[in-house]
Design a protein around this motif. Structure first.
Motif: not given
Ligand code: ADP
Length: 317
Positions: A50-52, A54, A56, A58, A71, A73, A122-124, A185
Motif C-alpha cells: 500500500l505504501g511506505k 518513515g 513502516a 504498509c 491494512a 503496518k 482499518e483499510l483505507c 498516523d
Molecule cells: P509512517 O508512520 O512510517 O509514516 P504511515 O502511517 O504514513 O507510516 O504509512 C505509510 C503509508 O502506508 C501511507 O503513506 C499510506 O500510503 C499507507 N497506509 C498507511 N495506513 C493506511 C491505511 N489505514 N489504509 C491504507 N493505506 C495506508
C-alpha cells in the motif's frame, strides 16, 4: 584434493537451495507471506503493497478465516534498536489503540515476531486527501465542507480525550471506499496530563507546523487548529499558505504570519475561518468544538461523495 574441495561446495549449494525455499515464504524485507497474530490466533495473508512511511511498510492483510481485509503496518525491529525509537512506537500504539471514532482509522491489533512489529488497521483503499489534492489542485467548497466537517468531528473527539494529533496534513487524512475521512498516523501525537498542560518538545517535523512549535514556546491543542487552517487553505486554494522553496524560508514566513488569501476566490465564511485558524497567537484561534458550529458549515454540504471526485470535480445538480 579435488574431492575434498567438492564437499564444501556441495554443502553451500544445498544451503542456498534451502535458502531459496525460505524466500518463497518471506519477501526481501523478511515479512512472511502468512502472518500470525499470536494473541488472537488470527492468520493473515499478506497482499498488495500500500505504501511506505518513515519506518513502516504498509500491506493489505486478509484474515484467512473471515476474508476481512485490513491494512498492516510493518516496522522492522532493526529500526527500533534505540530505546527512544521503541518508546515513540509504544506511545503511538498506546494512543491509537485507545481511540474509537467513525473518522479515525480503527486500530485492531499490535503484535511482533522475531523480525518485525505489526499494526493491524482499518483499510483505507482510496489513499488520502494528498493524492486527491495532487490530481485536482483545488477542491470545491461543498466538497471541502464535507471533508472538513468529518476532520473537525474527529479532532473534537481527540481533544476531548486530551490527545493532540500534531501532524494533521493531507497525507494523514485517509479515505475509504465510501469517501469517508479517516484520520491516521499517530506517530507525533501526544496526551495532555491536564487542561493547563503545555508541551515543550515535539520530536519530528510536522508538515503544517505552528509558530509556537517553531519558537519552542510551549504548545497545546491549538497546533491542530493551525494545521486545520492550513488544510482548509490548501484544499480551497490549491497550495499551502506558507509554501516556499526551502524549510527555512517557510519557517520564516510562519514566524511572521506572512500568507495571503487571494481575493474573490473563496466565500467570506471560508476566508474568515482560515483567518481565525491561522492566528499567530494560539489563544486567539477557535477550539474544535467552536468550529463544529461555525457558519462555514452552513453552506450546501453533500451527504456523500462519489469516488470519481478523486480525479474530477463533481457537478452538484
Ligand atoms: P509512517 O508512520 O512510517 O509514516 P504511515 O502511517 O504514513 O507510516 O504509512 C505509510 C503509508 O502506508 C501511507 O503513506 C499510506 O500510503 C499507507 N497506509 C498507511 N495506513 C493506511 C491505511 N489505514 N489504509 C491504507 N493505506 C495506508
Amino acid at each position: 584434493s579435488k574431492k575434498r574441495m567438492n564437499v564444501p561446495v556441495h554443502d553451500r549449494s544445498l544451503n542456498s537451495q534451502l535458502k531459496s525455499k525460505m524466500d518463497l515464504t518471506k519477501d526481501e524485507f523478511n515479512i512472511p507471506n502468512v502472518i500470525l497474530d499470536p494473541r488472537t490466533r488470527t492468520q493473515y495473508i499478506k497482499g498488495k503493497f500500500l505504501g511506505k512511511g518513515g519506518f513502516a511498510r504498509c500491506y493489505e492483510l486478509t484474515d484467512v478465516q473471515t476474508g476481512q481485509v485490513f491494512a498492516g503496518k510493518v516496522v522492522p525491529k532493526s529500526l527500533l534498536i534505540k530505546p527512544h525509537q521503541r518508546e515513540k512506537m509504544q506511545q503511538e500504539v498506546s494512543i491509537h489503540q485507545s481511540l474509537r471514532h467513525k473518522h479515525i482509522v480503527q486500530f485492531y491489533s499490535y503484535f511482533e515476531d522475531e523480525n518485525n512489529v505489526y499494526i493491524v488497521l482499518e483499510l483505507c483503499r482510496r489513499r488520502s486527501l494528498m493524492e486527491l489534492h495532487r490530481r485536482r489542485k483545488t477542491v470545491t467548497e461543498p466538497e471541502t465542507r464535507y471533508f472538513v466537517k468529518q476532520i473537525v468531528d474527529a479532532c473534537a473527539y481527540l481533544h476531548e480525550k486530551r490527545i493532540i494529533h500534531r501532524d494533521l496534513k493531507l497525507g494523514n487524512l485517509f479515505l475509504n471506499d465510501q469517501m469517508e475521512i479517516k484520520i491516521g498516523d499517530f506517530g507525533l501525537a501526544t496526551r495532555m496530563e491536564n487542561d493547563n498542560d503545555r508541551k515543550r518538545t515535539l520530536c519530528g517535523t510536522p508538515n503544517y507546523i505552528a509558530p509556537e512549535v517553531i519558537n519552542k514556546k510551549g504548545h497545546g491543542y491549538e497546533v491542530d487548529i493551525w494545521s486545520l487552517g492550513c488544510v482548509l487553505f490548501t484544499l480551497l486554494l490549491g497550495k499551502p499558505p506558507f509554501e516556499t522553496a526551502t524549510l527555512k524560508d517557510t519557517y520564516s514566513k510562519i514566524r511572521k504570519n506572512e500568507y495571503k488569501i487571494p481575493e474573490n476566490h473563496i466565500s467570506p465564511e471560508s476566508y474568515s475561518l482560515i483567518q481565525r485558524c491561522l492566528k499567530h497567537e494560539p489563544c486567539e484561534r477557535p477550539t474544535m468544538r467552536q468550529i463544529v458550529n461555525d457558519p462555514f458549515f452552513s453552506g450546501f454540504t453533500p451527504a456523500t461523495l462519489p469516488t470519481s471526485v478523486c480525479t474530477v470535480a463533481p457537478r452538484f445538480a
